[in-house]
Design an enzyme around this catalytic site. Structure first.
Site, short mmCIF file in Angstrom:
data_model
loop_
_atom_site.label_atom_id
_atom_site.label_comp_id
_atom_site.label_asym_id
_atom_site.label_seq_id
_atom_site.Cartn_x
_atom_site.Cartn_y
_atom_site.Cartn_z
N GLU A 37 0.87 -1.17 0.00
CA GLU A 37 0.00 0.00 0.00
C GLU A 37 0.91 1.22 0.00
O GLU A 37 1.81 1.32 0.84
CB GLU A 37 -0.88 -0.01 1.25
CG GLU A 37 -1.90 1.10 1.21
CD GLU A 37 -2.78 1.19 2.46
OE1 GLU A 37 -2.78 0.26 3.27
OE2 GLU A 37 -3.44 2.24 2.57
N ARG A 262 5.56 -12.96 9.39
CA ARG A 262 6.22 -11.71 9.06
C ARG A 262 7.53 -11.59 9.82
O ARG A 262 7.75 -12.26 10.83
CB ARG A 262 5.31 -10.52 9.32
CG ARG A 262 4.85 -10.34 10.74
CD ARG A 262 4.14 -8.98 10.93
NE ARG A 262 3.11 -8.71 9.95
CZ ARG A 262 3.02 -7.56 9.27
NH1 ARG A 262 3.88 -6.59 9.45
NH2 ARG A 262 2.05 -7.36 8.41
N LYS A 272 4.45 0.55 9.78
CA LYS A 272 4.59 1.80 9.04
C LYS A 272 4.03 2.98 9.85
O LYS A 272 4.56 4.09 9.77
CB LYS A 272 3.86 1.70 7.69
CG LYS A 272 4.66 0.93 6.67
CD LYS A 272 4.06 1.06 5.29
CE LYS A 272 2.96 0.06 5.07
NZ LYS A 272 2.47 0.00 3.69
P1 ATP Z 1 1.04 -1.87 8.03
O1 ATP Z 1 2.34 -2.02 8.79
O2 ATP Z 1 0.74 -0.45 7.71
O3 ATP Z 1 -0.08 -2.66 8.57
P2 ATP Z 1 2.05 -3.53 5.92
O4 ATP Z 1 3.42 -3.44 6.47
O5 ATP Z 1 1.30 -4.80 5.92
O6 ATP Z 1 1.17 -2.44 6.60
P3 ATP Z 1 1.74 -3.36 3.07
O7 ATP Z 1 2.08 -2.22 2.19
O8 ATP Z 1 0.35 -3.83 3.06
O9 ATP Z 1 2.13 -2.89 4.50
O10 ATP Z 1 2.73 -4.56 2.83
C1 ATP Z 1 2.97 -5.10 1.56
C2 ATP Z 1 3.34 -6.53 1.69
O11 ATP Z 1 4.47 -6.70 2.53
C3 ATP Z 1 2.22 -7.34 2.28
O12 ATP Z 1 2.04 -8.49 1.51
C4 ATP Z 1 2.69 -7.66 3.66
O13 ATP Z 1 2.18 -8.88 4.10
C5 ATP Z 1 4.20 -7.68 3.50
N1 ATP Z 1 4.84 -7.32 4.76
C6 ATP Z 1 4.64 -6.21 5.48
N2 ATP Z 1 5.38 -6.23 6.60
C7 ATP Z 1 6.07 -7.39 6.59
C8 ATP Z 1 7.00 -8.01 7.48
N3 ATP Z 1 7.36 -7.43 8.62
N4 ATP Z 1 7.50 -9.21 7.14
C9 ATP Z 1 7.14 -9.80 6.00
N5 ATP Z 1 6.27 -9.29 5.11
C10 ATP Z 1 5.73 -8.09 5.40
#
Ligand code: ATP
Ligand code: MG
Length: 565
Positions: A37, A262, A272
């Site tokens: 996003e 994650r 974020k």
């Molecule tokens: P927020 O922290 O704002 O909830 P997000 O980190 O999930 O959001 P996105 O932009 O939706 O942000 O993430 C894009 C992709 O990265 C998604 O498929 C998410 O699952 C993956 N992602 C985000 N954070 C992690 C992490 N810490 N480890 C592995 N994958 C991640």
């Protein structure tokens, strides 16, 4: 799969993909996607997801799409889109025809919603957000049907169109899926598909007054792109029934959703929202502050894409949430930098040394090795002259037993140069040592004594002749606690900020070969660690970031553990 990979044990995601290829489930096709996003910069957690999705596509001769999940216009910006594209490319991955955008599918999503309304599977609901929460029930109590659940198809179609055109205020109506208010899975209790939002979208402008919710939008995006394996993090596991339900109702291409754990790191926050808070509160100097876990921060700190990719490979993927030691990330960084960074000499806290018996005005150009791990990197010349600088901490007037470096009357080696003996110490009125006088032995040129006598220390140094001045920024962990979210009552994660995470040294000396360094060039400063030239450098001023110190706590720990077992 390439040869190299077939010999390694496959992780559970790759095992699924390989299995599907064997059975021909997707006709041998592998299409994955990375769906950020655009509401913030990418961080090291995203790198794990990127390396998994792009890695699988590469290994199985498939494709990975970079698709922006831009369904929430209030938090999204073009600046984030640009930075995300830059970061994915920097990590070394290529994405199909170019970046894709969920907003390009808004019309198709809208048409699919109409299809569900016509099938009696979706309805317009007038409950407020708070009422919707009440009606949903809890984990132990079943929900209640909305009073608007049985509106006729015609009325729903009419209302939904008016929602889209902007006839109703924000929050006054939603479109909901008609599933089951008694489902044990709360996500299945008539979830919201569309909300009214009179907001300007960074790509579609004011075209839309309704915006799709994540669960509704995501599966359709995957389906339209023909994704085979939709890989996401564990918190979406109990959204999977809804993902499946939407696609089954529409009867369209139905990818398999697979969830993995994650990444979490010690001494690091990864949300974020929290990272944005650090930026907005001025606790760091922007998203690319070298203390941030953002990819732009790590890049500025001096991380190479290879180091990050190796880290992601090392941690692998699994089904259980755990926290990885930050020392492991730094270990992967050192492994790469040790191989690739040229060695140079720099002095962080200079102490002036006058070599009394060295001829006035003479400058010698001595040979120095660029990288002991890479012969092809060759040698360079470093100037040597009567006045040089050494590190303040490399001298002690009254050395304790285990201090082998310079002291009055003691002989040490200057790297690539000569043996010197300290003959005199000059102090200021406060008793601080400000200058040393030494003599050198011309017979030891290059760093060895022909008579075979030994010294116990080799010091790095920079000659005053042609030395460059530099500012050097030293970094430490941004948080004092392994888990920054572990706080005392009434405090938030920011109370665990390390107030000493940045130290700026403005009086440093570096060797003249660094005059042609470009921003982000990485070096090993002999005996000090890895450093990288910062963007803040200008013609008259060199600024370096310390990427990492030399000591590898991870490697040490592994060694100790091996010994034990
Ligand atoms: P927020 O922290 O704002 O909830 P997000 O980190 O999930 O959001 P996105 O932009 O939706 O942000 O993430 C894009 C992709 O990265 C998604 O498929 C998410 O699952 C993956 N992602 C985000 N954070 C992690 C992490 N810490 N480890 C592995 N994958 C991640
Ligand atoms: Mg997300």
């Amino acid at each position: 799969m390439s040869e190299e990979n077939t010999t390694e044990r496959l992780d559970f995601v790759r095992t699924i993909v390989a299995g599907d290829n064997k059975t021909g489930k997707w006709g041998g096709k592998v299409i994955t996607r990375f769906p950020p996003e655009p509401n913030g910069f990418l961080h090291i957690g995203h790198a794990k997801s990127i390396c998994l999705n792009f890695g699988i596509a590469t290994e199985f001769s498939g494709v990975c799409n970079l698709r922006f999940d831009d369904t929430n216009p209030t938090k999204e910006e073009q600046e984030y889109v640009d930075s995300i594209i830059e970061d994915v490319k920097w990590l070394g991955w290529e994405f199909g025809d170019g970046p894709l955008f969920a907003s390009d599918y808004f019309k198709q999503m809208y048409d699919y919603a109409i299809e569900l309304i016509k099938k009696g599977k979706a309805y317009v609901c007038d409950l407020t957000a708070e009422e919707t929460r009440e009606y949903r029930g809890t984990l132990t109590e079943s929900g209640k049907d909305s009073p608007h659940r049985d509106r006729s198809v015609e009325e729903n179609l009419d209302l939904f169109e008016k929602m889209k055109k902007g006839d109703f205020p924000d929050g006054s109506k939603t479109l909901k899926a008609k599933i089951d208010m008694a489902s044990p899975n709360l996500n299945m209790r008539d979830p919201v598909m569309y909300r009214i939002l009179h907001a300007t979208h960074h790509r579609t402008g004011d075209n839309w007054c309704v915006y799709p919710m994540y669960d509704w939008a995501h599966g359709i995006e995957d389906s339209i792109e023909g994704i085979t394996h939709s890989i996401c993090t564990l918190e979406f596991e109990n959204h999977r029934p809804l993902y499946d339900w939407f696609l089954d109702q529409l009867g369209i291409h139905h990818p398999q959703q697979i969830e993995f754990a994650r990444l979490a790191l010690t001494y690091t926050v990864m949300s974020k929202r929290k990272l944005l808070e650090l930026v907005e509160d001025g606790l760091v100097n922007g998203w690319d502050d070298p203390r941030m876990p953002s990819l732009s921060g790590l890049r500025r700190r001096g991380f190479s894409p290879e180091a990050i990719r190796n880290f992601c490979k090392t941690i692998g993927v699994n089904k259980f949430n755990s926290t990885i030691d930050l020392a492991l990330l730094e270990h992967c960084l050192r492994e790469d930098l040790n191989k690739t960074s040229p060695r140079v000499m720099a002095v962080l806290r200079p102490l002036k040394v006058v070599i009394d018996n060295y001829p006035d005005g003479q400058v010698e150009e001595l040979d120095a090795i660029n990288n002991p791990n890479d012969e092809s990197a060759g040698t360079r010349k470093v100037p040597f002259s009567k006045v040089i600088y050494i590190e303040q901490e490399d001298f002690m007037e009254e050395p304790p037993k285990k201090f082998f470096r310079l002291a009055p009357g003691r002989e040490v080696r200057l790297r690539y140069a000569y043996f010197i003996i300290c003959t005199d110490v000059v102090k200021d009125e406060n008793g601080n040592v400000v200058e040393l006088h030494c003599t050198y032995d011309p017979a030891t040129k290059g760093g060895d004594a022909p008579d075979g006598r030994k010294v116990k220390a080799t010091l790095h140094w920079v000659s005053d002749e042609k030395a460059l001045n530099a500012e050097i920024r030293l970094y430490d962990h941004l948080f004092t606690k392994e888990n920054p979210s572990d706080t005392k009552e009434n405090h938030d994660f920011k109370s665990n900020i390390n107030s000493n995470s940045l130290e700026v040294l403005t009086n440093c000396k570096v060797e003249p070969s660094l005059a042609c360094a470009k921003p982000l060039d990485r070096f090993q400063f002999e005996r000090l660690g890895y450093f990288c030239l910062d963007y803040d450098s200008s013609d008259g001023k060199l600024v370096f970031n310390r990427t990492a110190i030399l000591r590898d706590t991870w490697a040490k720990l592994q060694k100790a553990q091996k010994k034990k077992s």
